[in-house]
Design a protein around this motif. Structure first.
Motif, short mmCIF file in Angstrom:
data_model
loop_
_atom_site.label_atom_id
_atom_site.label_comp_id
_atom_site.label_asym_id
_atom_site.label_seq_id
_atom_site.Cartn_x
_atom_site.Cartn_y
_atom_site.Cartn_z
N SER A 51 -24.99 -19.73 -34.91
CA SER A 51 -25.29 -19.75 -36.35
C SER A 51 -26.56 -18.95 -36.66
O SER A 51 -26.66 -18.31 -37.71
CB SER A 51 -25.46 -21.20 -36.83
N LYS A 55 -27.03 -15.97 -39.25
CA LYS A 55 -28.10 -16.04 -40.25
C LYS A 55 -28.93 -14.75 -40.22
O LYS A 55 -29.30 -14.22 -41.28
CB LYS A 55 -28.98 -17.25 -39.98
N GLU A 110 -21.24 -18.41 -40.19
CA GLU A 110 -22.35 -19.25 -39.72
C GLU A 110 -21.99 -20.73 -39.78
O GLU A 110 -22.18 -21.48 -38.81
CB GLU A 110 -23.58 -18.97 -40.58
#
Length: 213
Positions: A51, A55, A110
């Motif tokens: 994730s 990001k 994500e």
């Protein structure tokens, strides 16, 4: 060593063996459960790491959108063109649309990476709980088998140590003449095939001794 003591000792050995086998199975299953739990934590960590990558990609995409807007405004200003109308505005709108869709896709990826990692982690935790339950069942079965072996040994010990009937059987009483046989002390044989007037071989020689009627 008597048979009773041997049976009791054998049941004790079997009980100890059952407990050891149960303990070995339980240790192996608990080790598996700990492995599943460790993998679960690692899966969550992998999801977070993935994730963070998305990001970072989202931040880069947003930076790219802003740079595209700034570049369009600069080009329009250098050419004495209104940056908020005409082709300049269209370029900025197109860039926002494409960049915005890319940004949403990155954000979805994500969130999806975290969801998938959490799902896999929960599956591993469930497998760990199953392994721990199997370990508890293995120990419970081992205790039951051990108690059963001890009870069986106690039962066999009680049977084998109980004395049997005396040697020679019932009815071996001294001094009782067999039916129909000769009495070594003289007199008539009891219940002999001769019945009344039977011959006494040890009575007076050459005499017949009838029974008075």
């Amino acid at each position: 060593m008597s048979m009773a003591v041997a049976a009791a000792a054998l049941s004790g050995v079997q009980a100890v063996s059952s407990l050891r086998q149960g303990q070995q199975q339980a240790v192996g299953l608990i080790s598996q459960a700990q492995g599943f739990e460790a993998q679960s934590e690692f899966k969550r960590f992998e999801g977070k790491q993935e994730s963070l990558k998305f990001k970072a990609a989202a931040v880069n995409k947003l930076q790219e959108i802003l740079e595209n807007l700034a570049r369009t405004n600069a080009v329009a200003g250098a050419g004495n063109v209104d940056a908020f109308s005409g082709s300049a505005e269209q370029n900025k709108t197109r860039g926002l649309n494409v960049g915005g869709l890319d940004l949403l896709t990155i954000k979805d990826n994500e969130e999806m990476s975290i969801m998938v990692a959490n799902f896999q982690a929960e599956q591993l935790l469930f497998a760990g709980r199953q392994a721990r339950a199997a370990a508890a069942n293995a120990m419970s079965n081992a205790r039951f088998n051990a108690l059963f072996s001890l009870a069986q040994g106690a039962f066999m010990y009680g049977i084998l140590r109980t004395p049997g009937p005396p040697a020679g059987g019932v009815g071996a009483t001294a001094g009782v003449a067999p039916a129909g046989g000769a009495n070594p002390l003289g007199g008539f044989g009891v219940g002999g095939p001769g019945g009344i007037g039977s011959f006494n071989p040890i009575g007076k020689a050459g005499t017949f001794q009838p029974i008075a009627m």
